[in-house]
Design an enzyme around this catalytic site. Structure first.
Site, PDB file in Angstrom:
ATOM      1  N   GLU A 105       9.285  -1.483  13.943  1.00  0.00           N
ATOM      2  CA  GLU A 105      10.579  -1.805  14.569  1.00  0.00           C
ATOM      3  C   GLU A 105      11.496  -0.581  14.524  1.00  0.00           C
ATOM      4  O   GLU A 105      12.189  -0.265  15.494  1.00  0.00           O
ATOM      5  CB  GLU A 105      11.223  -2.988  13.844  1.00  0.00           C
ATOM      6  CG  GLU A 105      10.386  -4.253  13.959  1.00  0.00           C
ATOM      7  CD  GLU A 105      11.074  -5.482  13.391  1.00  0.00           C
ATOM      8  OE1 GLU A 105      11.317  -5.500  12.168  1.00  0.00           O
ATOM      9  OE2 GLU A 105      11.366  -6.414  14.166  1.00  0.00           O
ATOM     10  N   GLU A 122       3.376  -9.318  10.127  1.00  0.00           N
ATOM     11  CA  GLU A 122       4.277 -10.436   9.814  1.00  0.00           C
ATOM     12  C   GLU A 122       3.532 -11.765   9.762  1.00  0.00           C
ATOM     13  O   GLU A 122       3.759 -12.590   8.877  1.00  0.00           O
ATOM     14  CB  GLU A 122       5.405 -10.515  10.858  1.00  0.00           C
ATOM     15  CG  GLU A 122       6.552  -9.556  10.614  1.00  0.00           C
ATOM     16  CD  GLU A 122       6.307  -8.158  11.165  1.00  0.00           C
ATOM     17  OE1 GLU A 122       5.162  -7.842  11.551  1.00  0.00           O
ATOM     18  OE2 GLU A 122       7.263  -7.380  11.195  1.00  0.00           O
TER      19      GLU A 122
HETATM   20  C1  1HE Z   1       5.938  -2.037  -0.912  1.00  0.00           C
HETATM   21  C2  1HE Z   1       5.717  -2.291   0.450  1.00  0.00           C
HETATM   22  C3  1HE Z   1       6.627  -3.169   1.111  1.00  0.00           C
HETATM   23  C4  1HE Z   1       4.170  -0.974  -0.234  1.00  0.00           C
HETATM   24  N1  1HE Z   1       7.635  -3.680   0.369  1.00  0.00           N
HETATM   25  N2  1HE Z   1       6.947  -2.572  -1.590  1.00  0.00           N
HETATM   26  N3  1HE Z   1       4.954  -4.855   5.508  1.00  0.00           N
HETATM   27  C5  1HE Z   1       3.660  -5.006   5.158  1.00  0.00           C
HETATM   28  O1  1HE Z   1       3.110  -6.082   5.174  1.00  0.00           O
HETATM   29  C6  1HE Z   1       2.956  -3.767   4.682  1.00  0.00           C
HETATM   30  C7  1HE Z   1       2.801  -3.815   3.170  1.00  0.00           C
HETATM   31  N4  1HE Z   1       2.232  -2.609   2.608  1.00  0.00           N
HETATM   32  C8  1HE Z   1       0.915  -2.291   2.744  1.00  0.00           C
HETATM   33  O2  1HE Z   1       0.139  -2.936   3.443  1.00  0.00           O
HETATM   34  C9  1HE Z   1       0.438  -1.090   2.007  1.00  0.00           C
HETATM   35  O3  1HE Z   1       1.309  -0.877   0.897  1.00  0.00           O
HETATM   36  C10 1HE Z   1       0.379   0.225   2.827  1.00  0.00           C
HETATM   37  C11 1HE Z   1      -0.763   0.123   3.820  1.00  0.00           C
HETATM   38  C12 1HE Z   1       1.681   0.517   3.559  1.00  0.00           C
HETATM   39  C13 1HE Z   1       0.105   1.424   1.872  1.00  0.00           C
HETATM   40  O4  1HE Z   1      -1.036   1.133   1.081  1.00  0.00           O
HETATM   41  P1  1HE Z   1      -1.296   1.942  -0.275  1.00  0.00           P
HETATM   42  O5  1HE Z   1      -2.621   1.522  -0.805  1.00  0.00           O
HETATM   43  O6  1HE Z   1      -1.050   3.399  -0.031  1.00  0.00           O
HETATM   44  O7  1HE Z   1      -0.112   1.509  -1.277  1.00  0.00           O
HETATM   45  P2  1HE Z   1       0.055   0.178  -2.166  1.00  0.00           P
HETATM   46  O8  1HE Z   1      -0.715   0.351  -3.439  1.00  0.00           O
HETATM   47  O9  1HE Z   1      -0.196  -1.042  -1.384  1.00  0.00           O
HETATM   48  O10 1HE Z   1       1.605   0.232  -2.504  1.00  0.00           O
HETATM   49  C14 1HE Z   1       2.164   1.276  -3.266  1.00  0.00           C
HETATM   50  C15 1HE Z   1       3.479   0.808  -3.787  1.00  0.00           C
HETATM   51  O11 1HE Z   1       4.374   0.594  -2.661  1.00  0.00           O
HETATM   52  C16 1HE Z   1       3.406  -0.528  -4.512  1.00  0.00           C
HETATM   53  O12 1HE Z   1       4.443  -0.547  -5.463  1.00  0.00           O
HETATM   54  P3  1HE Z   1       4.109  -0.393  -7.056  1.00  0.00           P
HETATM   55  O13 1HE Z   1       5.441  -0.447  -7.709  1.00  0.00           O
HETATM   56  O14 1HE Z   1       3.182  -1.524  -7.382  1.00  0.00           O
HETATM   57  O15 1HE Z   1       3.433   0.968  -7.169  1.00  0.00           O
HETATM   58  C17 1HE Z   1       3.748  -1.518  -3.417  1.00  0.00           C
HETATM   59  O16 1HE Z   1       4.252  -2.734  -3.899  1.00  0.00           O
HETATM   60  C18 1HE Z   1       4.808  -0.750  -2.676  1.00  0.00           C
HETATM   61  N5  1HE Z   1       4.958  -1.225  -1.306  1.00  0.00           N
HETATM   62  N6  1HE Z   1       4.620  -1.617   0.840  1.00  0.00           N
HETATM   63  C19 1HE Z   1       7.770  -3.393  -0.934  1.00  0.00           C
HETATM   64  N7  1HE Z   1       6.529  -3.446   2.399  1.00  0.00           N
HETATM   65  C20 1HE Z   1      13.230  -7.566   9.305  1.00  0.00           C
HETATM   66  S1  1HE Z   1      11.800  -8.432   9.199  1.00  0.00           S
HETATM   67  C21 1HE Z   1      10.528  -7.257   9.046  1.00  0.00           C
HETATM   68  C22 1HE Z   1       9.292  -7.936   8.542  1.00  0.00           C
HETATM   69  C23 1HE Z   1       8.268  -7.003   8.046  1.00  0.00           C
HETATM   70  O17 1HE Z   1       8.453  -5.791   7.998  1.00  0.00           O
HETATM   71  S2  1HE Z   1       6.833  -7.730   7.514  1.00  0.00           S
HETATM   72  C24 1HE Z   1       5.750  -6.402   7.203  1.00  0.00           C
HETATM   73  C25 1HE Z   1       5.862  -5.917   5.791  1.00  0.00           C
END
Ligand code: 1HE
Length: 270
Positions: free
Chosen positions: A124, A144
């Site tokens: 977005e 989402e």
């Molecule tokens: C996060 C987030 C997040 C990572 N919010 N903390 N978005 C998603 O569904 C995508 C979610 N994220 C992922 O699928 C993956 O993290 C990634 C593909 C982006 C990266 O993967 P990777 O293996 O490099 O990292 P990871 O181990 O999954 O995450 C590393 C850290 O980033 C970890 O935190 P930690 O404290 O445990 O080390 C994760 O929790 C953190 N992290 N992504 C919070 N999104 C206005 S409405 C909009 C609606 C949406 O955007 S829905 C889609 C959300």
């Protein structure tokens, strides 16, 4: 264009700001440890920066994300911890809209340098930029549906505009990921590079920054506004904007340079 506002770089924490001599600003999402997920503070800093950029004389912006991923979308952990009411989350979304509308309609060219995940709210955000550059690592998705959520940062307007309604619905229903040439072909990025998306984005931002500020203001504001109008009203608005832009004093110099043959000619790529 008058500089009646200054941007205090030191007060930004989530965004790293770098003001270059040539008027191009590098705006970097700076939470790589959270994959640049968008929390409330990041969005507020975006509202702040993009509300002031044009009046502060910013000529163009490269929007980048630190680390391997551009942006992982909504901060899901913050959203979970806050346990928001419908009303609370509506207001969160309205602030996202404020930030992204200020980007799209603010009159300053924004070139997004994309790498790794550009997902959910990250897409977005990217779709509110005027130009998107992807590299070989870039991939796009709207997870989402899988998360039990819905888009709230303008995807129903901007992502649908880029790729069409049917593709967007498919991305949300099935979690379909687009990458490589296919992503560029369906309109998610205008440029796909083998090397660094940042380098190409900077090159494009520098080129755009050489245009007259009022011309860029029209390109990066009027076109988006006109898309929201009827064809009749848009044509009228276009004539008014062209009346102002095409008679500006600095444009006369450029026309004179064309007339005396010192200005560049438009040629095909060699
Ligand atoms: C996060 C987030 C997040 C990572 N919010 N903390 N978005 C998603 O569904 C995508 C979610 N994220 C992922 O699928 C993956 O993290 C990634 C593909 C982006 C990266 O993967 P990777 O293996 O490099 O990292 P990871 O181990 O999954 O995450 C590393 C850290 O980033 C970890 O935190 P930690 O404290 O445990 O080390 C994760 O929790 C953190 N992290 N992504 C919070 N999104 C206005 S409405 C909009 C609606 C949406 O955007 S829905 C889609 C959300």
């Amino acid at each position: 264009m008058a500089k009646d506002v200054t941007i205090d770089i030191s007060k930004f924490e989530r965004l790293e700001l770098d003001a270059r001599e040539d008027g191009v600003w590098i705006v970097t999402l700076n939470r790589p440890e959270k994959r640049n997920a968008l929390d409330v503070k990041t969005v507020e800093e975006m509202v702040d920066f993009f509300s002031n950029a044009q009046r502060a004389g910013v000529k163009a912006v490269v929007l980048a994300g630190k680390g391997d991923h551009f942006c992982a979308g909504l901060d899901l952990i913050e959203h979970h911890d806050e346990d928001r009411s419908p009303e609370d989350f509506m207001h969160v979304c309205l602030r996202w809209h404020e930030a992204f509308n200020k980007m799209e309609y603010g009159g300053v060219p924004v070139i997004a340098a994309l790498q790794g995940a550009v997902v959910g709210g990250g897409l977005e955000l990217a779709s509110a930029a005027h130009v998107r550059v992807m590299d070989e690592s870039t991939y796009f998705a709207l997870p989402e549906g899988i998360r039990g959520l819905f888009t709230g940062g303008g995807a129903t307007i901007r992502v649908a505009d880029l790729v069409g309604k049917a593709r967007m619905i498919d991305m949300m229903l099935t979690g379909r990921v687009y990458q490589g040439q296919e992503a560029a072909d369906i309109g998610l990025a205008q440029y796909r590079v083998e090397g660094s998306s940042f380098d190409r984005a900077l090159e494009l931002a520098q080129r755009a920054a050489e245009n007259l500020p009022l011309t860029n203001f029209a390109i990066c504001s009027a076109i988006s506004h006109m898309q929201n109008m009827s064809a009749l009203d848009a044509a009228y608005a276009e004539s008014v904007v062209a009346g102002v832009v095409n008679t500006q004093e600095p444009a006369r110099e450029r026309l004179a340079a064309f007339a005396d043959k010192s200005a560049m000619r438009v040629r095909p790529n060699s």
